[in-house]
Design a protein around this motif. Structure first.
Motif, PDB file in Angstrom:
ATOM      1  N   ILE A   1      55.164  37.326  14.000  1.00 39.58           N
ATOM      2  CA  ILE A   1      54.258  37.079  12.877  1.00 39.58           C
ATOM      3  C   ILE A   1      54.844  36.005  11.969  1.00 39.58           C
ATOM      4  O   ILE A   1      56.013  36.078  11.574  1.00 39.58           O
ATOM      5  N   ARG A   2      54.035  35.029  11.644  1.00 41.34           N
ATOM      6  CA  ARG A   2      54.505  33.945  10.765  1.00 41.34           C
ATOM      7  C   ARG A   2      54.727  34.461   9.348  1.00 41.34           C
ATOM      8  O   ARG A   2      53.804  34.938   8.694  1.00 41.34           O
ATOM      9  N   ASN A   3      55.980  34.329   8.906  1.00 40.82           N
ATOM     10  CA  ASN A   3      56.309  34.600   7.504  1.00 40.82           C
ATOM     11  C   ASN A   3      57.116  33.424   6.970  1.00 40.82           C
ATOM     12  O   ASN A   3      58.024  33.585   6.172  1.00 40.82           O
ATOM     13  N   HIS A   4      56.779  32.238   7.484  1.00 42.15           N
ATOM     14  CA  HIS A   4      57.430  30.998   7.048  1.00 42.15           C
ATOM     15  C   HIS A   4      56.344  29.984   6.712  1.00 42.15           C
ATOM     16  O   HIS A   4      55.189  30.132   7.099  1.00 42.15           O
ATOM     17  N   THR A   5      56.719  28.976   5.968  1.00 47.31           N
ATOM     18  CA  THR A   5      55.766  27.923   5.620  1.00 47.31           C
ATOM     19  C   THR A   5      55.549  27.018   6.819  1.00 47.31           C
ATOM     20  O   THR A   5      56.494  26.723   7.564  1.00 47.31           O
ATOM     21  N   ALA A   6      54.328  26.603   7.040  1.00 46.00           N
ATOM     22  CA  ALA A   6      54.001  25.714   8.158  1.00 46.00           C
ATOM     23  C   ALA A   6      53.013  24.668   7.666  1.00 46.00           C
ATOM     24  O   ALA A   6      51.975  25.000   7.100  1.00 46.00           O
TER      25      ALA A   6
ATOM     26  N   GLU B   1      66.129  30.457   4.812  1.00 47.04           N
ATOM     27  CA  GLU B   1      66.862  31.042   3.688  1.00 47.04           C
ATOM     28  C   GLU B   1      66.372  32.446   3.313  1.00 47.04           C
ATOM     29  O   GLU B   1      66.871  33.052   2.364  1.00 47.04           O
ATOM     30  N   ASP B   2      65.424  32.977   4.062  1.00 53.26           N
ATOM     31  CA  ASP B   2      64.802  34.260   3.715  1.00 53.26           C
ATOM     32  C   ASP B   2      65.125  35.307   4.782  1.00 53.26           C
ATOM     33  O   ASP B   2      64.743  35.166   5.941  1.00 53.26           O
ATOM     34  N   ASP B   3      65.840  36.376   4.383  1.00 53.16           N
ATOM     35  CA  ASP B   3      66.174  37.427   5.346  1.00 53.16           C
ATOM     36  C   ASP B   3      65.565  38.775   4.962  1.00 53.16           C
ATOM     37  O   ASP B   3      66.007  39.822   5.411  1.00 53.16           O
ATOM     38  N   GLN B   4      64.507  38.747   4.139  1.00 50.80           N
ATOM     39  CA  GLN B   4      63.887  39.976   3.654  1.00 50.80           C
ATOM     40  C   GLN B   4      62.587  40.293   4.406  1.00 50.80           C
ATOM     41  O   GLN B   4      61.821  39.397   4.748  1.00 50.80           O
ATOM     42  N   ILE B   5      62.363  41.580   4.653  1.00 51.70           N
ATOM     43  CA  ILE B   5      61.092  42.004   5.233  1.00 51.70           C
ATOM     44  C   ILE B   5      59.997  41.833   4.186  1.00 51.70           C
ATOM     45  O   ILE B   5      60.161  42.273   3.046  1.00 51.70           O
ATOM     46  N   PRO B   6      58.889  41.199   4.531  1.00 55.51           N
ATOM     47  CA  PRO B   6      57.832  40.972   3.537  1.00 55.51           C
ATOM     48  C   PRO B   6      57.065  42.241   3.218  1.00 55.51           C
ATOM     49  O   PRO B   6      57.112  43.227   3.961  1.00 55.51           O
ATOM     50  N   ASP B   7      56.347  42.185   2.123  1.00 56.33           N
ATOM     51  CA  ASP B   7      55.468  43.293   1.766  1.00 56.33           C
ATOM     52  C   ASP B   7      54.233  43.193   2.654  1.00 56.33           C
ATOM     53  O   ASP B   7      53.407  42.312   2.495  1.00 56.33           O
ATOM     54  N   ALA B   8      54.125  44.083   3.609  1.00 56.11           N
ATOM     55  CA  ALA B   8      53.029  44.005   4.579  1.00 56.11           C
ATOM     56  C   ALA B   8      52.228  45.299   4.610  1.00 56.11           C
ATOM     57  O   ALA B   8      51.760  45.740   5.662  1.00 56.11           O
ATOM     58  N   GLY B   9      52.100  45.926   3.466  1.00 50.62           N
ATOM     59  CA  GLY B   9      51.299  47.132   3.381  1.00 50.62           C
ATOM     60  C   GLY B   9      51.880  48.281   4.191  1.00 50.62           C
ATOM     61  O   GLY B   9      53.080  48.364   4.442  1.00 50.62           O
TER      62      GLY B   9
ATOM     63  N   PHE C   1      58.968  39.622  12.034  1.00 48.75           N
ATOM     64  CA  PHE C   1      58.567  38.704  10.970  1.00 48.75           C
ATOM     65  C   PHE C   1      59.445  37.459  11.080  1.00 48.75           C
ATOM     66  O   PHE C   1      60.663  37.529  10.907  1.00 48.75           O
ATOM     67  N   ASN C   2      58.820  36.331  11.376  1.00 48.12           N
ATOM     68  CA  ASN C   2      59.543  35.080  11.567  1.00 48.12           C
ATOM     69  C   ASN C   2      59.633  34.348  10.229  1.00 48.12           C
ATOM     70  O   ASN C   2      58.686  33.692   9.800  1.00 48.12           O
TER      71      ASN C   2
ATOM     72  N   SER D   1      50.386  35.009   5.507  1.00 47.16           N
ATOM     73  CA  SER D   1      49.766  36.308   5.233  1.00 47.16           C
ATOM     74  C   SER D   1      50.092  37.250   6.385  1.00 47.16           C
ATOM     75  O   SER D   1      49.283  37.454   7.298  1.00 47.16           O
ATOM     76  N   PRO D   2      51.320  37.810   6.386  1.00 48.70           N
ATOM     77  CA  PRO D   2      51.788  38.600   7.525  1.00 48.70           C
ATOM     78  C   PRO D   2      50.870  39.757   7.917  1.00 48.70           C
ATOM     79  O   PRO D   2      50.590  39.963   9.096  1.00 48.70           O
ATOM     80  N   HIS D   3      50.393  40.502   6.929  1.00 45.20           N
ATOM     81  CA  HIS D   3      49.551  41.658   7.253  1.00 45.20           C
ATOM     82  C   HIS D   3      48.235  41.219   7.890  1.00 45.20           C
ATOM     83  O   HIS D   3      47.787  41.801   8.892  1.00 45.20           O
ATOM     84  N   LYS D   4      47.621  40.199   7.344  1.00 44.44           N
ATOM     85  CA  LYS D   4      46.365  39.677   7.885  1.00 44.44           C
ATOM     86  C   LYS D   4      46.564  39.193   9.317  1.00 44.44           C
ATOM     87  O   LYS D   4      45.734  39.461  10.204  1.00 44.44           O
ATOM     88  N   ASP D   5      47.648  38.471   9.568  1.00 39.72           N
ATOM     89  CA  ASP D   5      47.924  37.958  10.914  1.00 39.72           C
ATOM     90  C   ASP D   5      48.176  39.088  11.897  1.00 39.72           C
ATOM     91  O   ASP D   5      47.736  39.037  13.054  1.00 39.72           O
TER      92      ASP D   5
END
Length: 329
Positions: free
Chosen positions: A92-97, A194-202, A189-190, A104-108
């Motif tokens: 799941i994309r959790n990086h800027t592209a 510089e980001d090693d945190q799990i995103p808020d994905a509901g 979560f990709n 939007s990790p949850h949506k994806d």
């Protein structure tokens, strides 16, 4: 065992595949299916090899499969190939592209999961239609299969992946369908470098097995020599490559464990399902061992490390003799 890597466009599927397998692509590979077999990192094997100095060391292995890109003018789907996999890794994309909307990790996740559910629903409905047609023609119908398929349809129509319904995911009479949404899944979560945190994905994190990787960073590590990679990890105060964790996690996702055989000829990790009895574990080594199995002499790895040598462990009484029904650890 084979794991398929799936995800939406620009999620980083190829990056993750190359970081996992160190199998870098050229232009010739673009859009093609790719498959690589890699060893499962296990420090116990390294220590046992140093102890026994064998002629050969063999690690447990796992296959990673990257489905190809399907041309729009072809009547085929990536799902045909993915059904052959034992489990799925959902990137799941959790990086800027560049050129893509805000991450939007949850949506994806939901979007890709719905594709799996829809693909399964098509298979279920076709099979039910065939069973009911055969029944009208007077052919005998398997009532258990029909009942299970109706239950599958109900869950899929409710947008519930079959992996969340254990009695359906593990049903023997449904195994031939190789339902995609029934396969064990690891969510990756990709993240940005510089980001090693799990995103808020509901609530997804409470119902799915999740890990974070920094795909580009791991891909760069995969191209380094072992010494350079070790220096890189030390410089950034990283104890271990995330890819090693992903490999071990995906191995465990299949319900696999390793047991070891040791000697001067070979130190080897054998892959078996957790809960396998000794007689069947012997069969993993050689079919003749299963046929003639009476009992096995076993020693826990930690007990061997505590004693220092096998002979010392025997004196301490931690070497045991177990029968056919012993569940191998």
């Amino acid at each position: 065992m084979k794991l398929g890597i799936i995800g939406l466009p620009q999620s980083g599927k190829t990056t993750v595949f190359e970081a996992l397998t160190k199998n870098l692509s050229g232009s010739a590979h673009k859009g093609e299916e790719r498959l690589s077999t890699i060893r499962v990192p296990d420090s116990r094997i390294d220590i046992l090899s140093e102890m026994y100095q064998p002629q050969k060391t063999t690690f447990a292995q796992v296959e990673y499969f990257l489905p190809g890109t399907v041309s729009a003018n072809k009547d085929q789907s990536i799902w045909t190939a993915a059904r052959d996999c034992d489990a799925l890794i959902h990137v799941i994309r959790n990086h800027t592209a560049m050129g893509f909307e805000k991450k939007s990790p949850h949506k994806d996740f939901v979007e890709m999961d719905q594709e799996l559910i829809l693909a399964d629903l098509v298979v279920v409905e076709k099979r039910l239609e065939r069973l009911e047609l055969d029944h009208r023609r007077g052919k005998k119908m398997n009532p258990q299969e029909h009942t299970l398929l109706v239950e599958c349809r109900k869950n899929l129509e409710d947008e519930t992946p079959l992996r969340r319904v254990p009695e359906l995911a593990s049903a023997r009479s449904l195994r031939g369908f190789a339902f995609l949404s029934a396969k064990p899944m690891l969510v990756l979560f990709n993240n940005d470098d510089e980001d090693d945190q799990i995103p808020d994905a509901g609530k997804m994190r409470s119902v799915e097995d999740c890990l974070v990787i920094r795909g580009k960073l791991e891909q760069e590590l995969a191209q380094m020599s072992a010494d350079d990679a070790a220096d890189f990890l030390k410089e950034f105060n990283i104890s271990e490559s995330a890819m090693n964790k992903v490999i071990r996690k995906s191995y465990g996702l299949l319900g696999l464990i390793s047991f070891f055989t040791v000697g001067s000829d070979e130190v080897r990790a054998w892959s078996i399902k957790g809960g396998t009895e000794a007689v069947d574990a012997a069969g993993a080594v050689h079919s003749d061992m299963k046929k003639g199995f009476i009992r096995a002499e076993v020693l826990a790895y930690d007990d061997l490390m505590d004693a220092g040598t096998y002979a010392a462990a025997r004196k301490k009484g931690t070497v045991r003799v177990e029968g056919k029904n012993y569940k191998v650890k």
